[in-house]
Scaffold this motif. Structure first.
Motif, PDB file in Angstrom:
ATOM      1  N   PHE A  64     105.869  17.684 -95.796  1.00 55.86           N
ATOM      2  CA  PHE A  64     104.778  18.467 -95.226  1.00 55.86           C
ATOM      3  C   PHE A  64     104.708  18.291 -93.715  1.00 55.86           C
ATOM      4  O   PHE A  64     105.121  17.266 -93.168  1.00 55.86           O
ATOM      5  N   GLN A  65     104.119  19.285 -93.087  1.00 61.09           N
ATOM      6  CA  GLN A  65     103.986  19.248 -91.636  1.00 61.09           C
ATOM      7  C   GLN A  65     103.166  18.042 -91.194  1.00 61.09           C
ATOM      8  O   GLN A  65     103.446  17.417 -90.188  1.00 61.09           O
ATOM      9  N   SER A  66     102.119  17.717 -91.990  1.00 62.61           N
ATOM     10  CA  SER A  66     101.288  16.557 -91.653  1.00 62.61           C
ATOM     11  C   SER A  66     101.847  15.274 -92.268  1.00 62.61           C
ATOM     12  O   SER A  66     101.233  14.227 -92.178  1.00 62.61           O
ATOM     13  N   TYR A  67     102.994  15.396 -92.944  1.00 59.12           N
ATOM     14  CA  TYR A  67     103.673  14.318 -93.676  1.00 59.12           C
ATOM     15  C   TYR A  67     102.929  13.937 -94.952  1.00 59.12           C
ATOM     16  O   TYR A  67     103.538  13.540 -95.922  1.00 59.12           O
ATOM     17  N   ALA A  68     101.584  14.038 -94.949  1.00 63.64           N
ATOM     18  CA  ALA A  68     100.803  13.767 -96.154  1.00 63.64           C
ATOM     19  C   ALA A  68     101.162  12.430 -96.787  1.00 63.64           C
ATOM     20  O   ALA A  68     101.311  12.321 -98.000  1.00 63.64           O
ATOM     21  N   ILE A  69     101.340  11.404 -95.970  1.00 63.42           N
ATOM     22  CA  ILE A  69     101.549  10.053 -96.499  1.00 63.42           C
ATOM     23  C   ILE A  69     100.217   9.591 -97.098  1.00 63.42           C
ATOM     24  O   ILE A  69      99.174   9.700 -96.453  1.00 63.42           O
TER      25      ILE A  69
ATOM     26  N   ARG B  71     110.271   9.847 -99.611  1.00 60.48           N
ATOM     27  CA  ARG B  71     109.425  10.081-100.778  1.00 60.48           C
ATOM     28  C   ARG B  71     109.860  11.345-101.509  1.00 60.48           C
ATOM     29  O   ARG B  71     109.803  11.420-102.740  1.00 60.48           O
ATOM     30  N   ALA B  72     110.270  12.353-100.735  1.00 61.16           N
ATOM     31  CA  ALA B  72     110.706  13.604-101.357  1.00 61.16           C
ATOM     32  C   ALA B  72     112.122  13.475-101.917  1.00 61.16           C
ATOM     33  O   ALA B  72     112.413  13.931-103.018  1.00 61.16           O
TER      34      ALA B  72
ATOM     35  N   ARG C  30     106.534   7.782 -90.153  1.00 64.74           N
ATOM     36  CA  ARG C  30     105.875   8.570 -91.207  1.00 64.74           C
ATOM     37  C   ARG C  30     106.756   9.699 -91.679  1.00 64.74           C
ATOM     38  O   ARG C  30     106.837  10.003 -92.855  1.00 64.74           O
TER      39      ARG C  30
ATOM     40  N   ASN D 245     111.164  19.660-103.655  1.00 62.80           N
ATOM     41  CA  ASN D 245     110.212  18.728-103.052  1.00 62.80           C
ATOM     42  C   ASN D 245     110.025  19.097-101.598  1.00 62.80           C
ATOM     43  O   ASN D 245     110.886  19.700-100.981  1.00 62.80           O
ATOM     44  N   MET D 246     108.848  18.728-101.085  1.00 60.19           N
ATOM     45  CA  MET D 246     108.445  19.221 -99.775  1.00 60.19           C
ATOM     46  C   MET D 246     108.171  18.058 -98.828  1.00 60.19           C
ATOM     47  O   MET D 246     107.583  17.055 -99.220  1.00 60.19           O
TER      48      MET D 246
ATOM     49  N   ARG E 212     106.219  27.872 -98.881  1.00 59.85           N
ATOM     50  CA  ARG E 212     105.219  27.439 -99.868  1.00 59.85           C
ATOM     51  C   ARG E 212     105.396  28.160-101.197  1.00 59.85           C
ATOM     52  O   ARG E 212     105.058  27.605-102.247  1.00 59.85           O
TER      53      ARG E 212
ATOM     54  N   GLY F 176     107.774  18.839 -85.656  1.00 61.86           N
ATOM     55  CA  GLY F 176     106.879  19.462 -84.685  1.00 61.86           C
ATOM     56  C   GLY F 176     105.944  18.496 -83.984  1.00 61.86           C
ATOM     57  O   GLY F 176     105.580  18.701 -82.829  1.00 61.86           O
ATOM     58  N   ALA F 177     105.564  17.405 -84.675  1.00 63.20           N
ATOM     59  CA  ALA F 177     104.563  16.509 -84.096  1.00 63.20           C
ATOM     60  C   ALA F 177     105.199  15.383 -83.275  1.00 63.20           C
ATOM     61  O   ALA F 177     104.496  14.545 -82.738  1.00 63.20           O
TER      62      ALA F 177
END
Lengths: 294, 350
Positions: B83-88, B148-149, B141, B80-81, B49, B164-165
């Motif tokens: 995210f763990q939650s993908y943040a779509i 996207r990144a 996702r 660019n990142m 981060r 991880g998910a």
């Protein structure tokens, strides 16, 4: 040690609760006793209110049974009443201003509270305190404040008072919208090149929009409905509830008031239904349904 | 490869009294697939981060392609990142999610559409442009977040436990796909994971982290076969740890006495006779035989694991785990001799 990561179960794949109200109710059928209780309960709630539209169409200036005949003349008289129309315009102006201001303030407050700041719970409680202060106390307090500051009583002072009583509703509605908001959505927007304002505009705002609309409608109703605070603070610019209160002194004007009351009843029911519909629309697109959060 | 594309120097971050990242220095090369590996709470995500600009370091610097980006916000740095939650973005469809980052790039409409189409092709979701986030599976996702990144063509792509998910099978497929995409685009990846197998199979190099510090930076083979410390040997793979002491310290070799017997090992660090040491040997580097006499060990437990069997062998009061490919059959209670190759032994000061 050999670390084989356990497959982490994801909430996203959980089957949706298809049951809900309807199926639960059919399972718990209480029989005749419950039905009678329910009917009495609903009658207690709604019959008095329904007397308003009933008598508003009755062809008599006296509010007694039996009904004498059908008429729409009270509605015509109401529509032609200049004073009433001015009061309605005042109420709409005050409601629009109070709902807009309290929703904007509520949005900012909820955004900060949802991020989990130190003392957030205390502040959230403090912000909802006006809910528990009797309006008459709040009205007197605001009146004292306004007169001691030599501010003339006007629609503006009513707006200030209404923002105070609307804000807890706005915060409550918007906070529920922000809770479970995946903060990495905002971070993703920053990461993809947008600044803070654009992130708010393109991501945060659309996602909390159903909450904003629900808050606007709800606070508008709260403001529209208020009599006590407006009564203390409005001066000569009466709002609709204050106007109705004044009209009640004249018995011959009562049917006009009934027609007005019936109209308000329908309009506010429609608004509440709309607010609830918007809120539910929002739930399916809510960020908490997606992703895992952090 | 010049390892100065992404330079992290003496980076530190505290949350309250706890140091999350403690004086970390890493130099990452252009085009490298670099993993940050460690248990949860080791500071790997905080480090990621800080590279992305979401957390500002208390001390230290981050330079990207020769530019100091330490204090720049995320929207002003070429990272660019994923995210763990993908943040779509749930209110946008796949196409608009991917095009989101191109808004600020001042591209022509045609160029932007072309980039989005290319990105959709890269993740093999050409026909998914109109779908919303809630119509996508977890793996889809993850791909959209990646596209996207990458469509921003960052200098460094940051991935926060992106697999991880996902369930095991999908995760393994995505590991291969992710690595392929990384080779194709040639972008530097910094990948955070707590899964050592994932890190070993995907990375060019791995930084093993613990309690905010980097324990070792090395390629997967070195990390597995020549861990620099007992902690790394323990975290990466499985190892038998045996206490022992140095009996002879010569100029180029040492002789160590352990429960398995005497071992002649290449000299390491400055060990003198009598020094207490820890010897580590991987289970698959040990072999069992019944020919050699006298037998020093006895099989106490057997686990059948499909592709191999694992034997617990008691030797002079110590228990070691031996992994053998199937075919080698030893019964519980059988007398066996444990053997090893000298280069399989890892030696650490206690």
């Amino acid at each position: 040690m050999l670390r084989s990561p356990a497959a982490s179960p994801s909430r996203r794949f959980a089957p949706q609760d298809q049951g809900g109200w309807a199926s639960r109710n059919t399972r718990h059928d209480g029989g005749g006793g419950l039905a009678i209780y329910a009917i009495l309960y609903l009658a207690f709630l709604y019959v008095p209110v329904l007397l308003l539209p009933l008598f508003s169409f009755n062809d008599s200036a006296f509010i007694t049974f039996p009904l004498t005949g059908f008429t729409t003349k009270w509605y015509a008289a109401m529509a032609g009443d200049e004073e009433m129309r001015a009061a309605l315009a005042n109420t709409l102006k005050v409601g629009a201003a109070a709902s807009l201001i309290s929703t904007i303030l509520g949005l900012l407050t909820a955004k900060v509270l949802a991020r989990g700041i130190r003392g957030g719970a205390f502040f959230a409680g403090f912000a909802s305190l006006p809910l528990f202060i009797p309006d008459i106390v709040l009205g007197i307090a605001l009146l004292m404040l306004v007169t001691s500051l030599d501010i003339p009583l006007s629609l503006e002072s009513v707006v200030v008072g209404h923002v105070a009583i609307c804000l807890p509703f706005a915060i409550a509605v918007l906070l529920s919208r922000f809770e479970g908001f995946d903060l990495s959505l905002e971070e993703a927007s920053r990461d993809l090149g947008e600044n803070g304002w654009m992130t708010f505009w393109w991501v945060t705002f659309p996602l909390v929009l159903p909450g904003i609309v629900a808050s606007l409608l709800l606070t508008f109703i709260v403001s529209f409905d208020d009599f006590l605070i407006a009564f203390f603070l409005c001066g000569t610019d009466t709002t609709l509830p204050v106007y109705i209160w004044g009209e009640l002194r004249f018995p011959y004007k009562l049917p006009n008031v009934l027609a007005l009351g019936a109209t308000i009843l329908i309009a506010s029911s429609a608004l509440i239904a709309l607010a609830e519909w918007v809120r539910r629309q929002g739930v399916s697109g809510s960020p908490r349904d997606h992703g895992i959060g952090i | 490869m010049a390892e100065d594309f992404l330079r992290i120097e003496n980076l530190s971050k505290r949350f309250g009294a706890t140091p999350a990242v403690n004086d970390v220095t890493l130099h990452i090369a252009h085009g490298e697939f670099f993993s940050l590996l460690g248990p949860s709470g080791c500071g790997k995500t905080t480090l990621l981060r800080m590279i992305g600009g979401f957390t500002l370091p208390d001390a230290g610097t981050i330079a990207l392609d020769g530019e100091d980006v330490t204090d720049r916000p995320p929207n002003k740095r070429a990272t660019n990142m994923v995210f763990q939650s993908y943040a779509i973005f749930p209110h946008l469809n796949v196409r608009d999610n991917i095009a989101y980052g191109l808004r600020t790039e001042r591209l022509s409409g045609a160029e932007r559409d072309k980039r989005v189409v290319e990105a959709l092709a890269m993740i093999k979701l050409e026909t998914y442009g109109e779908r919303r986030a809630h119509q996508l599976s977890g793996g889809e996702r993850q791909r959209v977040a990646l596209a996207r990144a990458l469509v921003k063509r960052p200098k460094v792509l940051l991935l926060d436990e992106p697999l991880g998910a996902l369930d095991k099978r999908l995760r393994e497929a995505m590991q291969i796909e992710l690595r392929q995409i990384q080779r194709e685009v040639g972008i530097t990846f910094v990948f955070v994971t707590h899964d050592q197998e994932e890190a070993l199979s995907m990375s060019d190099r791995i930084a093993v982290m613990e309690a905010g510090r980097v324990l070792q930076v090395a390629d997967p083979k070195t990390l597995y076969e020549q861990p620099s410390s007992r902690a790394v040997a323990d975290f990466i793979g499985t190892a038998n740890f045996l206490p022992g002491h140095v009996v002879v310290a010569a100029s180029t070799s040492v002789t160590v006495e352990t429960a398995l017997g005497r071992m002649d090992l290449p000299r390491r660090a400055n060990l003198s006779a009598g020094a207490r040491v820890i010897v580590a040997i991987r289970p698959e580097k040990l072999t069992l035989s019944r020919e050699v006499t006298p037998a020093s060990g006895r099989v106490v437990a057997v686990s059948y694991l499909g592709d191999r069997s694992q034997f617990q062998v008691s030797v002079n009061g110590a228990t070691v785990i031996v992994a053998a490919q199937n075919g080698a059959a030893f019964a519980i209670g059988e007398a066996v001799q444990v053997a090893w190759a000298a280069d399989a032994v890892m030696l650490f000061p206690e």
